[in-house]
Design a protein around this motif. Structure first.
Motif, PDB file in Angstrom:
ATOM      1  N   UNK A   1       0.833  -1.204   0.000  1.00 20.78           N
ATOM      2  CA  UNK A   1       0.000   0.000   0.000  1.00 20.78           C
ATOM      3  C   UNK A   1       0.869   1.256   0.000  1.00 20.78           C
ATOM      4  N   UNK A   2       1.906   1.274   0.849  1.00 24.32           N
ATOM      5  CA  UNK A   2       2.804   2.434   0.912  1.00 24.32           C
ATOM      6  C   UNK A   2       3.561   2.616  -0.396  1.00 24.32           C
ATOM      7  N   UNK A   3       3.993   1.516  -0.988  1.00 21.26           N
ATOM      8  CA  UNK A   3       4.708   1.565  -2.266  1.00 21.26           C
ATOM      9  C   UNK A   3       3.803   2.124  -3.363  1.00 21.26           C
ATOM     10  N   UNK A   4       2.561   1.690  -3.357  1.00 23.98           N
ATOM     11  CA  UNK A   4       1.600   2.165  -4.350  1.00 23.98           C
ATOM     12  C   UNK A   4       1.336   3.652  -4.166  1.00 23.98           C
ATOM     13  N   UNK A   5       1.226   4.104  -2.932  1.00 21.65           N
ATOM     14  CA  UNK A   5       0.994   5.515  -2.654  1.00 21.65           C
ATOM     15  C   UNK A   5       2.181   6.367  -3.093  1.00 21.65           C
ATOM     16  N   UNK A   6       3.405   5.873  -2.900  1.00 24.44           N
ATOM     17  CA  UNK A   6       4.583   6.603  -3.346  1.00 24.44           C
ATOM     18  C   UNK A   6       4.612   6.686  -4.873  1.00 24.44           C
ATOM     19  N   UNK A   7       4.186   5.630  -5.542  1.00 26.47           N
ATOM     20  CA  UNK A   7       4.157   5.615  -6.992  1.00 26.47           C
ATOM     21  C   UNK A   7       3.158   6.599  -7.551  1.00 26.47           C
ATOM     22  N   UNK A   8       2.049   6.806  -6.881  1.00 29.63           N
ATOM     23  CA  UNK A   8       1.011   7.736  -7.330  1.00 29.63           C
ATOM     24  C   UNK A   8       1.471   9.166  -7.152  1.00 29.63           C
ATOM     25  N   UNK A   9       2.227   9.455  -6.107  1.00 28.36           N
ATOM     26  CA  UNK A   9       2.673  10.823  -5.817  1.00 28.36           C
ATOM     27  C   UNK A   9       3.706  11.350  -6.820  1.00 28.36           C
ATOM     28  N   UNK A  10       4.430  10.442  -7.468  1.00 29.29           N
ATOM     29  CA  UNK A  10       5.494  10.866  -8.398  1.00 29.29           C
ATOM     30  C   UNK A  10       4.961  11.522  -9.620  1.00 29.29           C
TER      31      UNK A  10
END
Length: 54
Positions: A45-54
């Protein structure tokens, strides 16, 4: 009192945290598996959220 809803086929179980902890404590392997799975879900979930923010 807070209840945890667990959806299973054809029904929903409602347990308190204490009841769930008691059940998991009886099966140490299940407890370990559940913790590892929880960590994996959190990391994904955290990895996915970081990917969306980029």
């Amino acid at each position: 009192m807070k209840y945890i809803a667990i959806k299973v086929t054809k029904c929903v179980l409602y347990l308190t945290e204490q009841e769930l902890t008691s059940l998991l404590a009886k099966d140490r392997e299940l407890w370990t598996t559940a913790i590892k799975r929880g960590k994996a879900f959190t990391r994904a979930k955290e990895s996915q959220q970081r990917g969306v923010k980029k």
